[in-house]
Design a protein around this motif. Structure first.
Motif, PDB file in Angstrom:
ATOM      1  N   VAL A  51       0.849  -1.196   0.000  1.00 54.03           N
ATOM      2  CA  VAL A  51       0.000   0.000   0.000  1.00 54.03           C
ATOM      3  C   VAL A  51       0.881   1.241   0.000  1.00 54.03           C
ATOM      4  N   PRO A  52       0.507   2.275  -0.740  1.00 54.03           N
ATOM      5  CA  PRO A  52       1.309   3.498  -0.768  1.00 54.03           C
ATOM      6  C   PRO A  52       1.150   4.308   0.527  1.00 54.03           C
ATOM      7  N   ALA A  53       2.256   4.681   1.113  1.00 49.15           N
ATOM      8  CA  ALA A  53       2.237   5.412   2.378  1.00 49.15           C
ATOM      9  C   ALA A  53       1.476   6.728   2.270  1.00 49.15           C
ATOM     10  N   ALA A  54       1.612   7.438   1.162  1.00 46.62           N
ATOM     11  CA  ALA A  54       0.928   8.732   1.012  1.00 46.62           C
ATOM     12  C   ALA A  54      -0.590   8.565   1.068  1.00 46.62           C
ATOM     13  N   GLU A  55      -1.112   7.508   0.460  1.00 45.33           N
ATOM     14  CA  GLU A  55      -2.558   7.260   0.507  1.00 45.33           C
ATOM     15  C   GLU A  55      -3.022   6.948   1.921  1.00 45.33           C
ATOM     16  N   ILE A  56      -2.235   6.159   2.632  1.00 44.82           N
ATOM     17  CA  ILE A  56      -2.590   5.800   4.003  1.00 44.82           C
ATOM     18  C   ILE A  56      -2.520   7.034   4.894  1.00 44.82           C
ATOM     19  N   ALA A  57      -1.495   7.855   4.723  1.00 47.79           N
ATOM     20  CA  ALA A  57      -1.374   9.097   5.501  1.00 47.79           C
ATOM     21  C   ALA A  57      -2.569  10.011   5.241  1.00 47.79           C
ATOM     22  N   GLY A  58      -2.991  10.112   3.994  1.00 43.14           N
ATOM     23  CA  GLY A  58      -4.152  10.934   3.651  1.00 43.14           C
ATOM     24  C   GLY A  58      -5.429  10.413   4.275  1.00 43.14           C
ATOM     25  N   ALA A  59      -5.611   9.107   4.233  1.00 42.38           N
ATOM     26  CA  ALA A  59      -6.809   8.510   4.834  1.00 42.38           C
ATOM     27  C   ALA A  59      -6.815   8.688   6.350  1.00 42.38           C
ATOM     28  N   LEU A  60      -5.654   8.578   6.977  1.00 41.71           N
ATOM     29  CA  LEU A  60      -5.569   8.808   8.414  1.00 41.71           C
ATOM     30  C   LEU A  60      -5.872  10.269   8.742  1.00 41.71           C
TER      31      LEU A  60
END
Length: 110
Positions: free
Chosen positions: A50-59
């Motif tokens: 999973v891309p970290a930037a997407e996870i950071a955005g969702a968080l």
């Protein structure tokens, strides 16, 4: 009052160490997490698949601030006054976000 400072400082150091270990253990057990590194509350969470930037955005949309420091790693630097409840909320929310992203990916691939 200053005579109490060494004890207070010692408590703060031990508290951050224990809470960091708690977060690392919980996060390391989540699907989508390869490993967790760091010391105290300064943690790096290495993701897999999973891309970290997407996870950071969702968080972020859920009120949790982390940094995507590489395409696959998140940096967690919470305040030293973080509570165990807040740490558990972070881990639960990270687990939910990762599970949703991994489910979405599996559905797209299938």
């Amino acid at each position: 009052e200053t005579s109490r400072m060494p004890g207070a400082l010692s408590w703060l150091i031990e508290s951050t160490r224990a809470l960091g270990e708690h977060i690392a253990e919980r996060a390391a057990g989540l699907s989508g997490v390869d490993h967790v590194r760091g010391a105290g509350l300064l943690l790096g969470i290495e993701l897999t698949g999973v891309p970290a930037a997407e996870i950071a955005g969702a968080l972020r949309t859920r009120g949790i601030l982390v940094n995507a420091i590489t395409p696959t790693a998140l940096r967690l630097v919470p305040p030293l006054c973080l509570t165990r409840g807040e740490a558990d909320r972070f881990c639960a929310t990270l687990g939910d976000v990762l599970a949703a992203r991994l489910d979405q990916r599996a559905t797209t691939v299938a």
